[in-house]
Every structure is written in structure tokens, then in C-alpha cells.
Scaffold this active site. Structure first.
Site, short mmCIF file in Angstrom:
data_model
loop_
_atom_site.label_atom_id
_atom_site.label_comp_id
_atom_site.label_asym_id
_atom_site.label_seq_id
_atom_site.Cartn_x
_atom_site.Cartn_y
_atom_site.Cartn_z
N GLU A 263 -71.25 -10.80 -29.74
CA GLU A 263 -71.33 -10.39 -29.30
C GLU A 263 -72.25 -11.48 -27.98
OE1 GLU A 263 -71.43 -6.88 -29.24
OE2 GLU A 263 -70.34 -7.03 -31.26
N HIS A 266 -70.50 -11.50 -24.57
CA HIS A 266 -70.89 -10.13 -23.59
C HIS A 266 -71.94 -10.45 -23.41
CE1 HIS A 266 -67.93 -7.57 -25.61
NE2 HIS A 266 -67.71 -7.61 -26.74
ZN ZN Z 1 -66.68 -6.98 -28.15
#
Ligand code: ZN
Ligand code: ZN
Length: 495
Positions: A263, A266
């Protein structure tokens, strides 16, 4: 006059973006903090904001901006923003209002039914809903239009520029090479012992370690935060507020450690989009696939590398249960890179993962072009899993009913996950030509890596399309050879 309307357009975009930010904040709250009794009222609020945003995207005012600014503008940001707004405008306008409304209602019903079908392991409950969802997707695809294959129109929503033909080509060469790699791994007599990494690891210590790691890598906690949810996600409010969540399993630290790094990948992307794009629809990752290439880049290429653990294993041991003191680094590294064919996509390793996507891609493609009937899905699913991964599927719950995507109406989404792995390998290869990656990792100096990603990928946001970024960075198109070479090199040493 020209500048005047540009200024008005900028203000209109800024207003739209403010609604988007408010909607995102409500979604974050709904998924992390909201007390149960607050959900109903809050859902109404978010529905109202979403309607407002949709109205602005499809208004006559928007049409006027598009017509006045299109083809006349030299400011590259305005030009791209107009193109982006036009795309959204047209995609919305091409679908008759009542059909769209019907589809939205069907979506939420179908998700609830899917959940029930999954619990009861009964595909027949879900079948009539999925049939309608497929029909809607076929209709929408024909409204949106396509040149070659009807499925292209759906792919376009997630990965503009990537076509069915390209995926057919890439996946068929990938399938062959992956099967060879997997065969070698399966036949190896020298398998990692994964029992050594499974032991009770208190949540608080896992959390302390992952927070340290995020700080080491360079996730900016003054422009984000880390919370806990059952389904981890990243959400962007604006580039100075990019939040992530994670999940802790006290019996397997890998869930939290690699999930959080994923995450964070991202989030790094979103935190480094150029500030000049803020307040426009360009201030976000360019596609699902490029986004996934960034999360997987940090999770797999960095986070599961030997260099990373050479540097951070001592820190890990300082938080981990005592028995890790006697687990040698090499054994630990091999255990966290175990490869086994398995039934569930989200639990798959990087070698077998693409097979899960190929199964879905082939079924989706057949459903949308009418070659496959929904009632035949479970049988076809099981056949393909057996053929690609060599494992029988005991129940539909662990088979065709495992993912929510189709229930939510999302067709064309799955390929992005595999594309993320492929793009990631291509980027990794080119990064390696300019930066000594292993040295940087072993020194805990991630800045050269982040700066490279920022310069070539992050900063552009939606200023470049996915294949444009790939071409500019790598001077070629989508090429699965890099991913295959990476896997061969890595796993020939582990197995
Ligand atoms: Zn992902
Ligand atoms: Zn387009």
C-alpha cells in the site's frame, strides 16, 4: 477572453476536485473509524456529493468548456485536463440515464447476493445476477465503442491503450515460460522450510516494525497515516494527505509487513505527483496497471529481496519473537519467497499469480463476446485451474466465487494486476541501468530509487497514458521477457 475561460475552467475543476476529496474522506471514514449507527446517514451524504460531482462532469457548463478549449489550447496541463474531462463526459453521456440507474441498483444487489452465494457455496444463486451484469457490460461496451474486440472497450476503463490482442500475445508467451519455471520449482528437492516464519508475533510489535520500515523507505507520515482495516487499501485525499491501511495476522507477520509495503508503494506514487497538477483530474496515478506496478515494485522487487533483508533482518529480529534469533537470514529469505500453486488469487506468490489472472481474462473475454455462457463458468473455471496450476478446485467458494469484481460489475479490471507485475519488471530493469539497486537497499538509502521513479513515472500523474510512460522509460512496448528473466534469476537460487 481565452485566458478568462481557462481561469474559469481551472476554478470549475478545483470545485469538482473538492467534492472528490470530500467523497474520499467520507469513504476513508466509512472504512476505518465510523461508529456503526452513523453509517446510514453518512451514506446519504456521500451519495449526494457523488451525484453533485457526476452532475458537474456531465453538465452543459462542462460541455461548453470542452468545446471552447479543445484543439485551441497550448497549455499542456489544460490540454490534457480537457481531454480527460471529455473522456469522462462522453463515457457518461453515451449510457442512457435509466439504464445506468438500473445498473447501479443491480450492482449493489448483486454484491449482496454474491456474498450469500459464496457463504453457501452455491453459484446458482449468483448466476441470474451475473447474467444481467454481463449483459449490461456488453451493452455499455457497444455504446462506448471499440475497433477490434468488444472486450477492448472495457479494458479501456482501467488500462487505456491495452487491447485484447496485446494481452492474448503477451499472456501466451508468459504462460509458456511460467509453466517451465513452475515445473522446475515443483520438481526441486531443495524446498524452503516455511514453518520457521510462522509463530505468534504480537500485533503491536508488527506495527512498530512496519512503521519503522515505512519511515526508512520514505513514506511521509506528515502527508499520510496508517490505520487498520480488514481489506487494506490506499486512498488519496490530496498529494499532502495520502493514507494507507493494513491488516495484522498474529500468526503470520507477512500479511502486515508485505501488505503495508504494498500500500505504501501506491501511496509514494500519489505523494510524488507534480504539484502543478493539483486540483485537476490529472493529479492521480495514470492507470490501474501502472499503480499496481508501483505497489508490487516495493512489495516484491524491493521488500522481498535479499538485499532488503540483509539490511533489515536485525531490526526485524529486535521486534520479532525470540525464535527468529536462531533462524538464519538465508533461510528466512527463502521462506518469505515460497512458491506453491494455490486456489486463492490474493494469496498467490509472484510466480503463480499471473495464472490466476489468465484464467479470469480468458473467461471474461469469452463472457463478453458471447462465447461462454454464465452457467458454464464454474466448470470452465475448474478446468482452467487444473490445466494452468495443476490443482483441483474443491468448491466454487474457493473457485469462481472468490472475487467480488464481477459481482460489482467490474469487467476488464483483472488484467491490470498482471500488467503491474510486467510493467514493474521492465521499470526495475531500467532503474538497474542507472542506479545500483542492491547497494542502495543495503545502505538503506532509498532516495535514488524514489527520485528515479519520481522523475520517470510518479510526477506525470495522468499527463501520460500507461503505454506512453512505458515507452518513454524503456524505449519499448509491453515485454514479458523482463519479468521472466527476473523470476528465473531469483528462483533458480531459492529452489
Ligand atoms: Zn495494489
Ligand atoms: Zn480514452
Amino acid at each position: 477572453m481565452g485566458e478568462h475561460i481557462e481561469q474559469q475552467f481551472r476554478e470549475y475543476l478545483q470545485e469538482m476536485d473538492s467534492y472528490r476529496e470530500a467523497i474520499s474522506l467520507i469513504h476513508w471514514d466509512l472504512r476505518t473509524k465510523i461508529p456503526k449507527k452513523g453509517v446510514e446517514q453518512r451514506s446519504k451524504v456521500v451519495g449526494l456529493f457523488a451525484q453533485k460531482l457526476h452532475d458537474m462532469q456531465t453538465s452543459d457548463v462542462m460541455k461548453h468548456f470542452i468545446d471552447s478549449l479543445k484543439d485551441k489550447n497550448t497549455d499542456p496541463i489544460i490540454k490534457k485536463a480537457v481531454a480527460e474531462c471529455e473522456e469522462i463526459y462522453l463515457r457518461n453521456k453515451k449510457i442512457p440515464k435509466d439504464e445506468y440507474k438500473e445498473f447501479v441498483t443491480l450492482q449493489s444487489k448483486s454484491e449482496a447476493i454474491w456474498q450469500e452465494a459464496r457463504e453457501k457455496d452455491d453459484f446458482s444463486l449468483f448466476q441470474p445476477y451475473l447474467e444481467k451484469i454481463v449483459q449490461f457490460n456488453q451493452k455499455f461496451a457497444s455504446y462506448w465503442g471499440y475497433e477490434d474486440h468488444i472486450y477492448d472497450a472495457l479494458l479501456h476503463n482501467y488500462e487505456p491503450g491495452v487491447t485484447t490482442r496485446l494481452l492474448d500475445e503477451v499472456f501466451s508467451s508468459l504462460r509458456q515460460s511460467l509453466s517451465e519455471i513452475l515445473k522446475k520449482i515443483n520438481e526441486s528437492k531443495n524446498k524452503p522450510d516455511t514453518s520457521i516464519v510462522k509463530s505468534h508475533f504480537p500485533k503491536e510489535s508488527q506495527k512498530a516494525f512496519t512503521v519503522d520500515i515505512l519511515k526508512e523507505i520514505g513514506y511521509d507520515f506528515e502527508a499520510g497515516r496508517l490505520d487498520e482495516t480488514i481489506h487494506p487499501f490506499e486512498i488519496t485525499l490530496n498529494r499532502n494527505d495520502v493514507r494507507i491501511t493494513t491488516r495484522y495476522d498474529e500468526n503470520d507477520f507477512q500479511m502486515a509487513v508485505f501488505g503495508t509495503i504494498h500500500e505504501m508503494g501506491h501511496a509514494l506514487y500519489e505523494q510524488h505527483i507534480d504539484a502543478t497538477l493539483a486540483g485537476t483530474p490529472l493529479a492521480t496515478g495514470t492507470s490501474m496497471g501502472i499503480h499496481e506496478s508501483q505497489s508490487l515494485f516495493w512489495e516484491n522487487y524491493i521488500g522481498r529481496s535479499l538485499s532488503f533483508w540483509k539490511k533489515y533482518y536485525p531490526l526485524f529480529q529486535s521486534y520479532a519473537p525470540k525464535h527468529f534469533q536462531s533462524v538464519p537470514l538465508e533461510d528466512f529469505y527463502r521462506a518469505i519467497n515460497k512458491v506453491t500453486p494455490s486456489l486463492i488469487r490474493i494469496e498467490a506468490d509472484e510466480v503463480t499469480y499471473p495464472f490466476h489472472i489468465m484464467v479470469r481474462f480468458e473467461l471474461e473475454k469469452g463472457l463478453i463476446n458471447g462465447d461462454i455462457a454464465v452457467k458454464d463458468l464454474p466448470g470452465l473455471w475448474n478446468e482452467k485451474m487444473e490445466e494452468y496450476l495443476g490443482i483441483p478446485v474443491p468448491t466454487d467458494r474457493e473457485g469462481v466465487l472468490q472475487d467480488i469484481h464481477w459481482a460489482g460489475g467490474d469487467f476488464g479490471y483483472f488484467p491490470s494486476y498482471a500488467l503491474g507485475l510486467l510493467y514493474g519488471a521492465q521499470f526495475y530493469h531500467h532503474l538497474g541501468e542507472e542506479v545500483n539497486i542492491n547497494n542502495a537497499i543495503e545502505e538503506g538509502n532509498f532516495q535514488p530509487i524514489i527520485q528515479w521513479l519520481e522523475r520517470h513515472i510518479y510526477r506525470y500523474g495522468k499527463m501520460k497514458k500507461p503505454l506512453e510512460i512505458l515507452q518513454d522509460v524503456t524505449k519499448e512496448g509491453l515485454n514479458p521477457d523482463y519479468f521472466i528473466a527476473y523470476l528465473r534469476e531469483k528462483y533458480s537460487k531459492i529452489y
